[in-house]
Design a protein around this motif. Structure first.
Motif, PDB file in Angstrom:
ATOM      1  N   ARG A 102      -4.511  -8.662  -9.159  1.00 35.47           N
ATOM      2  CA  ARG A 102      -4.691  -8.405 -10.034  1.00 35.47           C
ATOM      3  C   ARG A 102      -5.430  -6.684  -8.845  1.00 35.47           C
ATOM      4  O   ARG A 102      -5.697  -5.174  -8.744  1.00 35.47           O
ATOM      5  N   GLN A 103      -6.787  -6.892  -8.610  1.00 37.29           N
ATOM      6  CA  GLN A 103      -7.503  -5.900  -7.423  1.00 37.29           C
ATOM      7  C   GLN A 103      -6.733  -5.713  -6.839  1.00 37.29           C
ATOM      8  O   GLN A 103      -7.573  -5.149  -6.762  1.00 37.29           O
ATOM      9  N   GLU A 104      -6.108  -6.613  -5.554  1.00 39.26           N
ATOM     10  CA  GLU A 104      -5.836  -6.683  -5.156  1.00 39.26           C
ATOM     11  C   GLU A 104      -4.452  -5.505  -5.208  1.00 39.26           C
ATOM     12  O   GLU A 104      -4.954  -4.737  -4.327  1.00 39.26           O
ATOM     13  N   VAL A 105      -3.787  -5.849  -5.495  1.00 42.29           N
ATOM     14  CA  VAL A 105      -3.381  -4.649  -5.876  1.00 42.29           C
ATOM     15  C   VAL A 105      -3.399  -4.434  -6.308  1.00 42.29           C
ATOM     16  O   VAL A 105      -2.944  -2.556  -6.166  1.00 42.29           O
ATOM     17  N   ARG A 106      -4.443  -3.168  -7.015  1.00 45.39           N
ATOM     18  CA  ARG A 106      -5.181  -1.665  -7.914  1.00 45.39           C
ATOM     19  C   ARG A 106      -5.580  -1.782  -5.871  1.00 45.39           C
ATOM     20  O   ARG A 106      -5.558  -0.180  -6.036  1.00 45.39           O
ATOM     21  N   ALA A 124       0.443   7.375   7.802  1.00 50.94           N
ATOM     22  CA  ALA A 124       1.644   6.324   7.981  1.00 50.94           C
ATOM     23  C   ALA A 124       0.844   4.632   6.614  1.00 50.94           C
ATOM     24  O   ALA A 124       1.347   4.090   6.355  1.00 50.94           O
ATOM     25  N   VAL A 125      -0.600   4.631   6.731  1.00 50.84           N
ATOM     26  CA  VAL A 125      -0.958   3.858   5.922  1.00 50.84           C
ATOM     27  C   VAL A 125      -0.562   3.882   4.935  1.00 50.84           C
ATOM     28  O   VAL A 125      -0.328   2.949   3.720  1.00 50.84           O
ATOM     29  N   SER A 126      -0.326   5.027   3.748  1.00 51.39           N
ATOM     30  CA  SER A 126       0.241   5.313   2.750  1.00 51.39           C
ATOM     31  C   SER A 126       1.153   4.470   2.138  1.00 51.39           C
ATOM     32  O   SER A 126       1.367   4.221   1.425  1.00 51.39           O
ATOM     33  N   SER A 127       2.438   5.274   2.529  1.00 49.45           N
ATOM     34  CA  SER A 127       3.477   4.417   2.928  1.00 49.45           C
ATOM     35  C   SER A 127       3.352   2.858   3.217  1.00 49.45           C
ATOM     36  O   SER A 127       4.267   1.909   2.187  1.00 49.45           O
ATOM     37  N   LEU A 128       3.180   2.287   4.227  1.00 50.04           N
ATOM     38  CA  LEU A 128       2.948   0.726   3.653  1.00 50.04           C
ATOM     39  C   LEU A 128       1.509  -0.042   3.084  1.00 50.04           C
ATOM     40  O   LEU A 128       2.491  -0.927   2.886  1.00 50.04           O
ATOM     41  N   ALA A 129       0.737   0.387   2.325  1.00 51.58           N
ATOM     42  CA  ALA A 129      -0.308   0.175   1.859  1.00 51.58           C
ATOM     43  C   ALA A 129       1.328   0.390   0.564  1.00 51.58           C
ATOM     44  O   ALA A 129       0.717  -1.026  -0.708  1.00 51.58           O
ATOM     45  N   GLY A 130       1.636   1.116   0.075  1.00 55.91           N
ATOM     46  CA  GLY A 130       2.803   0.859  -1.144  1.00 55.91           C
ATOM     47  C   GLY A 130       3.136  -0.095  -1.582  1.00 55.91           C
ATOM     48  O   GLY A 130       3.623  -0.817  -2.285  1.00 55.91           O
ATOM     49  N   ALA A 131       4.015  -0.118  -0.195  1.00 55.14           N
ATOM     50  CA  ALA A 131       4.707  -1.441   0.540  1.00 55.14           C
ATOM     51  C   ALA A 131       4.378  -3.023   0.453  1.00 55.14           C
ATOM     52  O   ALA A 131       4.880  -3.828  -0.183  1.00 55.14           O
ATOM     53  N   LEU A 132       2.966  -2.709   0.938  1.00 57.38           N
ATOM     54  CA  LEU A 132       1.947  -3.989   0.503  1.00 57.38           C
ATOM     55  C   LEU A 132       2.192  -4.377  -0.804  1.00 57.38           C
ATOM     56  O   LEU A 132       1.751  -5.432  -0.981  1.00 57.38           O
ATOM     57  N   ALA A 133       1.273  -3.506  -1.483  1.00 52.45           N
ATOM     58  CA  ALA A 133       1.116  -3.529  -2.932  1.00 52.45           C
ATOM     59  C   ALA A 133       2.498  -4.432  -4.253  1.00 52.45           C
ATOM     60  O   ALA A 133       2.508  -4.904  -4.851  1.00 52.45           O
ATOM     61  N   ARG A 134       3.931  -4.207  -3.728  1.00 55.32           N
ATOM     62  CA  ARG A 134       5.329  -4.099  -4.350  1.00 55.32           C
ATOM     63  C   ARG A 134       5.277  -5.599  -3.668  1.00 55.32           C
ATOM     64  O   ARG A 134       6.336  -5.961  -3.965  1.00 55.32           O
ATOM     65  N   LEU A 135       4.555  -6.583  -2.683  1.00 55.58           N
ATOM     66  CA  LEU A 135       5.216  -7.194  -2.148  1.00 55.58           C
ATOM     67  C   LEU A 135       4.776  -8.957  -2.803  1.00 55.58           C
ATOM     68  O   LEU A 135       3.830  -8.401  -3.723  1.00 55.58           O
ATOM     69  N   SER A 136       5.766  -9.566  -3.217  1.00 53.96           N
ATOM     70  CA  SER A 136       5.519 -10.903  -3.745  1.00 53.96           C
ATOM     71  C   SER A 136       4.001 -12.040  -3.242  1.00 53.96           C
ATOM     72  O   SER A 136       3.925 -11.445  -2.101  1.00 53.96           O
TER      73      SER A 136
END
Length: 198
Positions: free
Chosen positions: A88-92, A122-134
């Motif tokens: 949870r901390q990582e996703v936040r 670019a980091v913003s969009s990719l970080a959001g995508a990383l947060a949505r990964l399983s």
């Protein structure tokens, strides 16, 4: 004592009789584990997770199979389990990175201000995508990209088949390409490790 015959596996074996031998493994591998955990969870959690990783490794060292490819995948596998507790901390943190575009842990990897601005966007969009990964997909990707483990090492670290590593990386690459495309930026492909399919 700096090393024994058999390298890291030899140190683990020797540490059963002389526990201080394990300190050499800590000195050798803790910095890279700490950097990896800090990238995923932030500096505050990295100290605790790294310490817990090596404490767990010490406790279960008798179960280490010296026929494994190396100690690094074993240690990263233990770290991945510890990171799971902090999910949870990582996703936040990834969502914050997606909002701000500022990675407080990463070193400045470019000297050009223009390159930094493009990279931060670019980091913003990719970080959001990383947060949505399983969690499983994120573990595979970040062990590949940040810990620089190959497919076989990732499979060993996570105790999954190599085919699962390949399929997860393919799925993640598609998702990240989509995220990068939505941001109007190409995704830079990660390098292929020796022994990994092209």
């Amino acid at each position: 004592m700096t090393d024994l015959a058999g390298g890291d596996a030899g140190l683990i074996a020797a540490s059963r009789e002389d526990p201080e031998c394990f300190a050499v493994l800590f000195d050798r591998h803790a910095p890279v584990i700490h950097r990896y955990v800090a990238r995923r969870l932030g500096r505050d959690a990295a100290d605790d997770v790294t310490a817990e990783t090596f404490l767990t490794a010490f406790r279960i060292r008798a179960r280490f199979d010296p026929a494994r490819a190396g100690v690094r995948p074993w240690l990263f596998g233990i770290a991945a389990k510890q990171i799971g507790r902090y999910r949870r901390q990582e996703v936040r943190a990834l969502k914050l990175l997606a909002r701000t575009g500022c990675d407080p842990v990463a070193d400045s990897w470019t000297d050009s201000a223009d390159d930094r601005l493009v990279a931060e966007a670019a980091v913003s969009s990719l970080a959001g995508a990383l947060a949505r990964l399983s969690a499983g997909d994120r573990h595979v990707l970040l062990l590949f990209a940040w810990a620089d483990l190959g497919y076989q090492e990732i499979a060993e670290a996570l105790d999954i088949p190599v085919g699962t590593v390949r399929s997860r990386l393919n799925r993640v690459r598609r998702k990240l390409r989509t995220a990068a495309g939505a941001a109007g930026r190409p995704l830079i492909e990660a390098p292929v490790h020796e022994g990994d399919p092209a």
